[in-house]
Design a protein around this motif. Structure first.
Motif, PDB file in Angstrom:
ATOM      1  N   THR A 142       0.825  -1.162   0.055  1.00 55.53           N
ATOM      2  CA  THR A 142       0.210   0.035  -0.017  1.00 55.53           C
ATOM      3  C   THR A 142       0.838   1.259   0.022  1.00 55.53           C
ATOM      4  O   THR A 142       0.369   2.196  -0.383  1.00 55.53           O
ATOM      5  CB  THR A 142      -0.990  -0.086   0.975  1.00 55.53           C
ATOM      6  OG1 THR A 142      -0.423   0.127   2.305  1.00 55.53           O
ATOM      7  CG2 THR A 142      -1.970  -1.174   1.217  1.00 55.53           C
ATOM      8  N   CYS A 192      -7.982  -1.585   4.396  1.00 52.79           N
ATOM      9  CA  CYS A 192      -8.482  -0.813   3.358  1.00 52.79           C
ATOM     10  C   CYS A 192      -8.174   0.829   3.372  1.00 52.79           C
ATOM     11  O   CYS A 192      -8.289   1.467   2.209  1.00 52.79           O
ATOM     12  CB  CYS A 192      -9.654  -1.044   2.630  1.00 52.79           C
ATOM     13  SG  CYS A 192      -9.920  -2.998   2.298  1.00 52.79           S
ATOM     14  N   HIS A 230     -10.279   2.188  -4.952  1.00 55.88           N
ATOM     15  CA  HIS A 230      -9.855   0.867  -4.220  1.00 55.88           C
ATOM     16  C   HIS A 230      -9.788  -0.262  -5.127  1.00 55.88           C
ATOM     17  O   HIS A 230      -8.894  -1.127  -5.052  1.00 55.88           O
ATOM     18  CB  HIS A 230     -10.844   0.542  -3.010  1.00 55.88           C
ATOM     19  CG  HIS A 230     -10.442  -0.669  -2.329  1.00 55.88           C
ATOM     20  ND1 HIS A 230     -10.859  -1.944  -2.492  1.00 55.88           N
ATOM     21  CD2 HIS A 230     -10.108  -0.572  -0.799  1.00 55.88           C
ATOM     22  CE1 HIS A 230     -10.533  -2.658  -1.651  1.00 55.88           C
ATOM     23  NE2 HIS A 230     -10.003  -2.097  -0.687  1.00 55.88           N
ATOM     24  N   LEU A 258     -10.151  -8.682   2.107  1.00 58.94           N
ATOM     25  CA  LEU A 258      -9.702  -7.265   2.600  1.00 58.94           C
ATOM     26  C   LEU A 258     -10.471  -7.122   3.883  1.00 58.94           C
ATOM     27  O   LEU A 258     -11.259  -7.859   4.439  1.00 58.94           O
ATOM     28  CB  LEU A 258     -10.330  -6.589   1.479  1.00 58.94           C
ATOM     29  CG  LEU A 258      -9.894  -7.090   0.282  1.00 58.94           C
ATOM     30  CD1 LEU A 258     -11.018  -6.734  -0.932  1.00 58.94           C
ATOM     31  CD2 LEU A 258      -8.746  -5.962  -0.224  1.00 58.94           C
TER      32      LEU A 258
END
Length: 425
Positions: A142, A192, A230, A258
């Motif tokens: 990420t 997330c 996303h 997730l």
């Protein structure tokens, strides 16, 4: 004094000299990110609408300047964080130009773990990520979605992982106690909110900083753009598979697993972006949840703020999760959700996982996945969490008042009272 402590002091001192009190300038941050990327095209979503970057960035920076009581280090960190996020968006756009097939990646029936925060969501995420037929975005990914861009060469992934480990260790030093409350490593699955933050529409910012005006704006505009981005982010990670397996002539992709408690507050946007999403909700005694979330919020704000208002944190946490509890009840009434309880998960992790596989994935827990899960449980008993004790009173909350406020939720899901000494994952 350890070398690590000395480095922390150097970092804070540097921030004091460089952070200054100047307002955070959205245009300068955008211009710098575009200059480093070599272009100014942030791209667009599947409907052809450009990603909205400038407006949410200005909202967020105004809240940082006017409400967050940023320390010099916090100001420097905010400028760095915003620049990093925008550079990643520009990088993804560059890759889409080079490799248009990225946009053809199918994200099929992803599993979203959500529910009350501090209810075992991270623990369950880590367990499900052990299944070779699953995949989860890792913390390092990420931050460095294309590690070879930041670290060219054959060891680009390892270099990215080492970089993120250094960042995490620095944060642990700046927020003593953080590792016991929320242990994180570069290779761990990441939630997330970090992905959604790239387009500056994420509840992550509302946790790490006191930004009520930004939160009101986000509640008003919603999370649709964030979840469309996303999905795009997952397409980029998935496309980097070097040699996907083949089944019936189709590319066989591992199922995405997730996680974020914040999904509860954005279920409509989530389902719009992922119509075939499979949702797991975890439940826990709200009184324990509120104390634990308040303490975590205090810790993550600590490095960035000159002052922290515990009573404000307590009020915010209680208000947020009263809304969250109501939305969980509404989602349960609409069906399509599998429910687990924190106590059952920590008492018998593999039993809870088997229940989930049978109820959600419609298959038995594979032997290889179970073996990997057992190995993880041996390596990280209690999910790696330390022994923690939290006091509602420290955050201006009364247990009886909160029990009354969440009584309907507790009754609806059969939630038992928890111990104040439970670990929270």
């Amino acid at each position: 004094m350890s070398i690590r402590s000395q480095l922390v002091q150097v970092a804070v001192s540097l921030a004091d000299r460089l952070g200054s009190e100047r307002a955070l300038d959205a245009q300068k941050i955008i211009d710098a990110a575009c200059r480093r990327a070599g272009h100014a095209d942030f791209g667009q979503d599947d409907h052809g609408a450009p990603w909205q970057i400038e407006a949410p960035l200005r909202r967020l920076l105004a809240a940082f300047d006017e409400e967050a009581h940023l320390s010099p280090f916090g100001r420097l960190a905010a400028r760095w964080d915003m620049g990093r996020l925008l550079q990643n968006v520009l990088l993804l756009r560059s890759k889409e130009r080079e490799r248009p097939a990225v946009l053809d990646e199918a994200i099929t029936a992803p599993v979203f773990i959500t529910g009350m925060p501090r209810s075992g969501t991270s623990f369950l995420h880590a367990l499900l990520a052990q299944d070779p037929t699953h995949r989860a975005p890792r913390c390092w990914q990420t931050i460095h979605p294309y590690p070879g861009h930041s670290y060219p060469g054959p060891d680009g992934i390892d270099a990215a992982i080492r970089n993120v480990e250094r960042q995490l260790r620095l944060f642990d030093q700046l927020a003593p106690g953080m590792h016991d409350v929320h242990p994180t490593a570069a290779r761990d699955p990441q939630e997330c909110g970090e992905i959604n933050a790239h387009v500056l529409q994420s509840l992550r910012f509302d946790t790490t900083h006191h930004v009520p005006s930004y939160r009101r704006w986000l509640d008003r505009v919603g999370h649709a753009q964030a979840y469309r981005f996303h999905r795009r982010f997952l397409q980029h990670l998935q496309h980097q598979d070097a040699a996907p397996a083949r089944r019936d002539g189709q590319a066989a992709r591992a199922r995405w697993v997730l996680k974020s408690p914040d999904h509860v507050l954005a279920l409509d946007a989530l389902r719009a972006a992922y119509p075939d999403a499979q949702i797991v909700m975890l439940h826990r005694d709200p009184v324990h949840v509120l104390a634990s979330v308040a303490r975590l919020t205090e810790l993550v704000r600590m490095p960035f703020a000159r002052e922290i208002d515990r009573v404000q944190i307590g009020r915010q946490v209680s208000d947020d999760w009263a809304v969250g509890a109501a939305r969980m009840m509404r989602a349960a009434d609409s069906g399509g959700v599998v429910h687990l309880h924190y106590r059952g998960l920590v008492a018998d992790p593999l039993g809870a996982v088997r229940q989930l596989y049978a109820g959600l994935l419609d298959r038995a827990l594979p032997a290889e996945a179970e073996a990997r899960m057992r190995a993880l449980l041996e390596r990280r008993p209690r999910g790696g969490y330390g022994r923690n004790s939290y006091s509602l009173a420290d955050f201006g909350l009364d247990a009886d008042t909160q029990r009354a406020r969440f009584a309907a939720y507790a009754e609806r899901f059969g939630v038992e009272r928890g111990s104040q000494h439970e670990a929270a994952a």
